[in-house]
Design an enzyme around this catalytic site. Structure first.
Site, PDB file in Angstrom:
ATOM      1  N   SER A 146      24.492 -44.672   8.017  1.00 45.69           N
ATOM      2  CA  SER A 146      24.307 -44.568   9.462  1.00 45.69           C
ATOM      3  C   SER A 146      23.181 -45.508   9.864  1.00 45.69           C
ATOM      4  O   SER A 146      22.266 -45.749   9.076  1.00 45.69           O
ATOM      5  CB  SER A 146      23.940 -43.137   9.859  1.00 45.69           C
ATOM      6  OG  SER A 146      23.475 -43.085  11.196  1.00 45.69           O
ATOM      7  N   TYR A 159      19.058 -35.407   9.173  1.00 44.68           N
ATOM      8  CA  TYR A 159      20.104 -36.425   9.047  1.00 44.68           C
ATOM      9  C   TYR A 159      19.528 -37.813   8.765  1.00 44.68           C
ATOM     10  O   TYR A 159      19.944 -38.488   7.825  1.00 44.68           O
ATOM     11  CB  TYR A 159      20.942 -36.443  10.324  1.00 44.68           C
ATOM     12  CG  TYR A 159      22.109 -37.393  10.310  1.00 44.68           C
ATOM     13  CD1 TYR A 159      23.295 -37.052   9.668  1.00 44.68           C
ATOM     14  CD2 TYR A 159      22.050 -38.618  10.959  1.00 44.68           C
ATOM     15  CE1 TYR A 159      24.383 -37.914   9.660  1.00 44.68           C
ATOM     16  CE2 TYR A 159      23.122 -39.486  10.958  1.00 44.68           C
ATOM     17  CZ  TYR A 159      24.285 -39.130  10.311  1.00 44.68           C
ATOM     18  OH  TYR A 159      25.355 -39.999  10.312  1.00 44.68           O
TER      19      TYR A 159
END
Length: 265
Positions: A146, A159
């Site tokens: 990501s 995350y």
């Protein structure tokens, strides 16, 4: 003589996180290229439904439950997949979700769970398939990261930290695998419209988007679609042997600016 033997005609694929989003789109894309795909996720019923559609379209697909936080589940998944399709040639590691929270307020057990899914889960899969790839002196490890990895976002809980660790692990792995014939690659999505985080309430998402905007992390509203990332994965693993695409970052193109007065349309 070529420096490397070409890829085999048949390249069985394992996809973790294949029940929806990027994983599901990648399963469809790789099956369309003629690769046998095994779809894994905790929501195995969705994997089975997608596998049926792939088979109806002429592809080879098999579904099996997979929980990347459970070492026994990972072993069972890989064993069943290789029994169905043969030794793993391509691993696509993309299992995961996001739980929005301030770091200091997130329950430590929830924080740990996110790290288990995104970071430790990927290592479990790699650990399981790597011996076979090493023996065959070939294979592709395509790991979904990501852009939060290098640009952490507030209120993302664990995350961003997990994805940052994931990229460090794959970078280390790439160095350790140099000369082995195995390629470890990162595909780094920008903002992508998937089901991830969609179970959050407006009370949670509102402050998240406000903080992202305040930190310049939400420049425009356009988002990628899962098939854009599937195309990137397919490109990475389809390169001929001898070429290694180490990192592919995919970002949504911004909306076109208005044409200035007097400009050409």
């Amino acid at each position: 003589m070529p420096r490397f033997e070409p890829h085999p005609d048949r390249r069985p694929v394992l996809i973790a996180g294949a029940s929806s989003g990027i994983g599901a789109a990648t399963a469809v894309a790789l099956a369309a290229l003629g690769h046998p795909v095994t779809l894994g996720a905790r929501r195995v019923e969705l994997c089975e439904e997608l596998a049926g559609k792939i088979r109806a379209d002429g592809g080879e697909a098999y579904a099996h439950r997979l929980d990347v936080t459970d070492a026994a589940s990972v072993d069972e998944f890989v064993t069943a997949a290789e029994r169905a399709h043969g030794p793993t040639e391509i691993l696509v590691s993309g299992a995961g979700d996001i739980e929005f929270s301030l770091v200091g307020e997130m329950d430590p057990e929830r924080f740990l769970f996110q790290v288990q899914v995104h970071l430790v889960g990927a290592q479990r899969l790699i650990h399981r398939v790597l011996p076979g790839m090493t023996a065959r002196r070939r294979g592709d490890l395509a790991v979904i990261s990501s852009d939060c990895a290098d640009h952490p976002r507030p209120r993302s809980g664990a995350y961003s930290a997990a994805k940052n660790g994931l990229e460090a692990m794959v970078g280390q792995l790439r160095m350790e695998l140099e000369g082995s014939g195995i390629r470890a690659s990162l595909v780094r999505p920008g903002p992508t419209l998937t089901g991830m985080g969609m179970d959050s309430t407006p009370e949670i998402v509102g402050p998240v988007l406000r903080d992202w905007k305040d930190w310049g992390l939400a420049r425009h509203p356009y988002m990628l679609r899962p098939h854009h990332l599937a195309d990137a994965v397919a490109t990475v693993v389809s390169l001929p042997r001898g070429v290694h695409m180490v990192l592919v970052e995919v970002q949504p193109e911004a909306p076109l600016r208005p044409v200035p007065d007097g400009g050409e349309s």
